[in-house]
Design a protein around this motif. Structure first.
Motif, PDB file in Angstrom:
ATOM      1  N   TRP A   1      44.036  26.966  35.536  1.00 53.37           N
ATOM      2  CA  TRP A   1      44.255  26.755  36.957  1.00 53.37           C
ATOM      3  C   TRP A   1      43.916  27.998  37.774  1.00 53.37           C
ATOM      4  O   TRP A   1      43.285  27.909  38.836  1.00 53.37           O
ATOM      5  CB  TRP A   1      45.699  26.346  37.274  1.00 53.37           C
ATOM      6  CG  TRP A   1      45.841  26.243  38.764  1.00 53.37           C
ATOM      7  CD1 TRP A   1      45.398  25.240  39.566  1.00 53.37           C
ATOM      8  CD2 TRP A   1      46.355  27.258  39.630  1.00 53.37           C
ATOM      9  NE1 TRP A   1      45.618  25.554  40.892  1.00 53.37           N
ATOM     10  CE2 TRP A   1      46.201  26.783  40.961  1.00 53.37           C
ATOM     11  CE3 TRP A   1      46.939  28.508  39.419  1.00 53.37           C
ATOM     12  CZ2 TRP A   1      46.613  27.524  42.070  1.00 53.37           C
ATOM     13  CZ3 TRP A   1      47.350  29.252  40.530  1.00 53.37           C
ATOM     14  CH2 TRP A   1      47.186  28.754  41.826  1.00 53.37           C
ATOM     15  N   ALA A   2      44.314  29.179  37.305  1.00 52.94           N
ATOM     16  CA  ALA A   2      43.997  30.412  38.029  1.00 52.94           C
ATOM     17  C   ALA A   2      42.490  30.581  38.163  1.00 52.94           C
ATOM     18  O   ALA A   2      41.982  31.005  39.214  1.00 52.94           O
ATOM     19  CB  ALA A   2      44.612  31.615  37.316  1.00 52.94           C
ATOM     20  N   ARG A   3      41.771  30.223  37.121  1.00 55.84           N
ATOM     21  CA  ARG A   3      40.307  30.325  37.190  1.00 55.84           C
ATOM     22  C   ARG A   3      39.737  29.274  38.147  1.00 55.84           C
ATOM     23  O   ARG A   3      38.785  29.545  38.880  1.00 55.84           O
ATOM     24  CB  ARG A   3      39.700  30.163  35.797  1.00 55.84           C
ATOM     25  CG  ARG A   3      40.082  31.300  34.856  1.00 55.84           C
ATOM     26  CD  ARG A   3      39.251  31.317  33.578  1.00 55.84           C
ATOM     27  NE  ARG A   3      39.356  30.090  32.826  1.00 55.84           N
ATOM     28  CZ  ARG A   3      38.341  29.293  32.523  1.00 55.84           C
ATOM     29  NH1 ARG A   3      37.103  29.601  32.935  1.00 55.84           N
ATOM     30  NH2 ARG A   3      38.531  28.190  31.823  1.00 55.84           N
ATOM     31  N   SER A   4      40.339  28.094  38.170  1.00 54.58           N
ATOM     32  CA  SER A   4      39.851  27.062  39.085  1.00 54.58           C
ATOM     33  C   SER A   4      40.143  27.447  40.533  1.00 54.58           C
ATOM     34  O   SER A   4      39.354  27.138  41.435  1.00 54.58           O
ATOM     35  CB  SER A   4      40.463  25.698  38.759  1.00 54.58           C
ATOM     36  OG  SER A   4      41.811  25.609  39.174  1.00 54.58           O
ATOM     37  N   PHE A   5      41.271  28.134  40.768  1.00 55.45           N
ATOM     38  CA  PHE A   5      41.556  28.621  42.116  1.00 55.45           C
ATOM     39  C   PHE A   5      40.483  29.619  42.546  1.00 55.45           C
ATOM     40  O   PHE A   5      40.011  29.591  43.698  1.00 55.45           O
ATOM     41  CB  PHE A   5      42.937  29.258  42.183  1.00 55.45           C
ATOM     42  CG  PHE A   5      43.295  29.739  43.564  1.00 55.45           C
ATOM     43  CD1 PHE A   5      43.912  28.892  44.472  1.00 55.45           C
ATOM     44  CD2 PHE A   5      43.002  31.042  43.959  1.00 55.45           C
ATOM     45  CE1 PHE A   5      44.218  29.329  45.756  1.00 55.45           C
ATOM     46  CE2 PHE A   5      43.304  31.486  45.236  1.00 55.45           C
ATOM     47  CZ  PHE A   5      43.919  30.625  46.136  1.00 55.45           C
ATOM     48  N   ALA A   6      40.113  30.519  41.639  1.00 54.89           N
ATOM     49  CA  ALA A   6      39.051  31.481  41.941  1.00 54.89           C
ATOM     50  C   ALA A   6      37.764  30.756  42.293  1.00 54.89           C
ATOM     51  O   ALA A   6      37.058  31.132  43.247  1.00 54.89           O
ATOM     52  CB  ALA A   6      38.842  32.411  40.746  1.00 54.89           C
ATOM     53  N   ASP A   7      37.461  29.707  41.562  1.00 56.22           N
ATOM     54  CA  ASP A   7      36.258  28.930  41.843  1.00 56.22           C
ATOM     55  C   ASP A   7      36.340  28.270  43.215  1.00 56.22           C
ATOM     56  O   ASP A   7      35.351  28.236  43.963  1.00 56.22           O
ATOM     57  CB  ASP A   7      36.060  27.871  40.756  1.00 56.22           C
ATOM     58  CG  ASP A   7      34.836  27.023  41.009  1.00 56.22           C
ATOM     59  OD1 ASP A   7      33.725  27.464  40.675  1.00 56.22           O
ATOM     60  OD2 ASP A   7      34.983  25.910  41.571  1.00 56.22           O
ATOM     61  N   GLN A   8      37.500  27.748  43.568  1.00 55.49           N
ATOM     62  CA  GLN A   8      37.667  27.112  44.874  1.00 55.49           C
ATOM     63  C   GLN A   8      37.500  28.114  46.011  1.00 55.49           C
ATOM     64  O   GLN A   8      36.949  27.790  47.061  1.00 55.49           O
ATOM     65  CB  GLN A   8      39.041  26.436  44.942  1.00 55.49           C
ATOM     66  CG  GLN A   8      39.173  25.224  44.027  1.00 55.49           C
ATOM     67  CD  GLN A   8      40.587  24.683  43.989  1.00 55.49           C
ATOM     68  OE1 GLN A   8      41.144  24.295  45.010  1.00 55.49           O
ATOM     69  NE2 GLN A   8      41.194  24.686  42.809  1.00 55.49           N
ATOM     70  N   LEU A   9      37.976  29.342  45.806  1.00 59.65           N
ATOM     71  CA  LEU A   9      37.770  30.377  46.813  1.00 59.65           C
ATOM     72  C   LEU A   9      36.281  30.656  47.000  1.00 59.65           C
ATOM     73  O   LEU A   9      35.809  30.823  48.130  1.00 59.65           O
ATOM     74  CB  LEU A   9      38.477  31.668  46.389  1.00 59.65           C
ATOM     75  CG  LEU A   9      39.922  31.868  46.817  1.00 59.65           C
ATOM     76  CD1 LEU A   9      40.426  33.205  46.296  1.00 59.65           C
ATOM     77  CD2 LEU A   9      40.079  31.801  48.323  1.00 59.65           C
ATOM     78  N   ALA A  10      35.558  30.731  45.890  1.00 56.69           N
ATOM     79  CA  ALA A  10      34.118  30.957  45.984  1.00 56.69           C
ATOM     80  C   ALA A  10      33.443  29.808  46.721  1.00 56.69           C
ATOM     81  O   ALA A  10      32.446  30.006  47.423  1.00 56.69           O
ATOM     82  CB  ALA A  10      33.514  31.120  44.590  1.00 56.69           C
TER      83      ALA A  10
END
Length: 266
Positions: free
Chosen positions: A74-83
């Motif tokens: 999830w933390a990695r998916s949040f980073a992706d959403q920010l990008a």
């Protein structure tokens, strides 16, 4: 049989939460570029998940500080959403090589084991790791030199703490259901705005807000926060799950919109 069945159900729920299939699916379907970057910090390799937006200009960087169970899907998916909103996201795995035989969070047998390891970390060591990541973020290709930090739960507290140690080298700190340092002297060192995001049904964290606000006023610092009624702790993660509870989904969406708006003003 009843006892075994109950135990089996609990195991399934725990495994599902650790797997976070919805987040992994989001990552797999992302059109954005993902890569792992290794930095040297305190004599060890510190792994960082980096996501680049699809833009043709230099943009701000957001350091994403994970929850108390490490750098999960999830933390990695949040980073992706920010990008996806036009920012470079750098998500350090602060558990990197802190336990024998464990290079990344994903190497722990369970999320509980990762959580136990988190609470063995030295706070000053975490700050040093974040300074290493900050130096990288300030100078990375594609970044415009502006860097903000955003963290969740344990990472939210680390975001607040990092603001007390980073001076004006960051633009802002975004604190999702994390607590502030209790030391007025530390709060006095903050030189950037701090923005809080809290769930209404999270009394352990919320009971600290009034004291935090008082200290920030004494220091003359900007501290603006929202409390999302009906949402629980970790609503950004649980609200990202399509099958999550509606108050958490609404809180996540409202928080997301607020975050994006604040970032646009960096």
């Amino acid at each position: 049989m009843k006892t075994f069945t109950s135990f089996f159900i609990c195991v399934l729920i725990s495994m599902s939460a650790f797997a976070q299939d919805y987040a992994l699916k989001q990552l797999e379907n992302s059109p954005r570029h993902h890569q792992w970057v290794t930095l040297e910090s305190q004599g060890r390799e510190l792994h960082n998940f980096v996501v680049y937006p699809q833009v043709d200009e230099d943009v701000p960087v957001v350091i994403v500080i994970h929850e108390n169970r490490g750098l999960n899907d999830w933390a990695r998916s949040f980073a992706d959403q920010l990008a996806g909103k036009g920012y470079i996201a750098v998500a350090p795995d602060l558990l990197s090589n802190t336990q024998d035989g464990i290079e990344k969070t994903s190497d722990f047998a369970t999320s509980d084991a990762a959580r136990s390891a988190i609470y063995e970390l030295d706070p000053d060591g975490v700050t040093q790791d974040l300074k290493t990541v900050l130096n990288y973020a300030q100078n990375m290709d594609g970044g415009n030199g502006k860097v903000a930090v955003a963290g969740f739960c344990w990472g939210g507290s680390q975001s607040f703490r990092f603001a007390t140690n980073a001076g004006d080298t960051i633009e802002a700190a975004f604190v999702f259901y994390g607590t502030a340092p209790e030391d007025q002297e530390a709060i006095n060192r903050i030189e950037v705005p701090v923005y809080g995001f809290y769930g209404g049904d999270d009394q352990r964290v919320n009971s600290t807000i009034s004291r935090t606000e008082e200290m920030m006023i004494i220091a003359g610092n900007t501290y603006e926060y929202e409390i999302y009624e009906g949402a629980g702790h970790a609503f950004m993660r649980s609200g990202d799950d399509p099958n999550g509870e509606q108050p958490n989904i609404e809180a996540r969406n409202n928080s997301w919109n607020r975050l994006v708006k604040l970032l646009s003003n960096l």
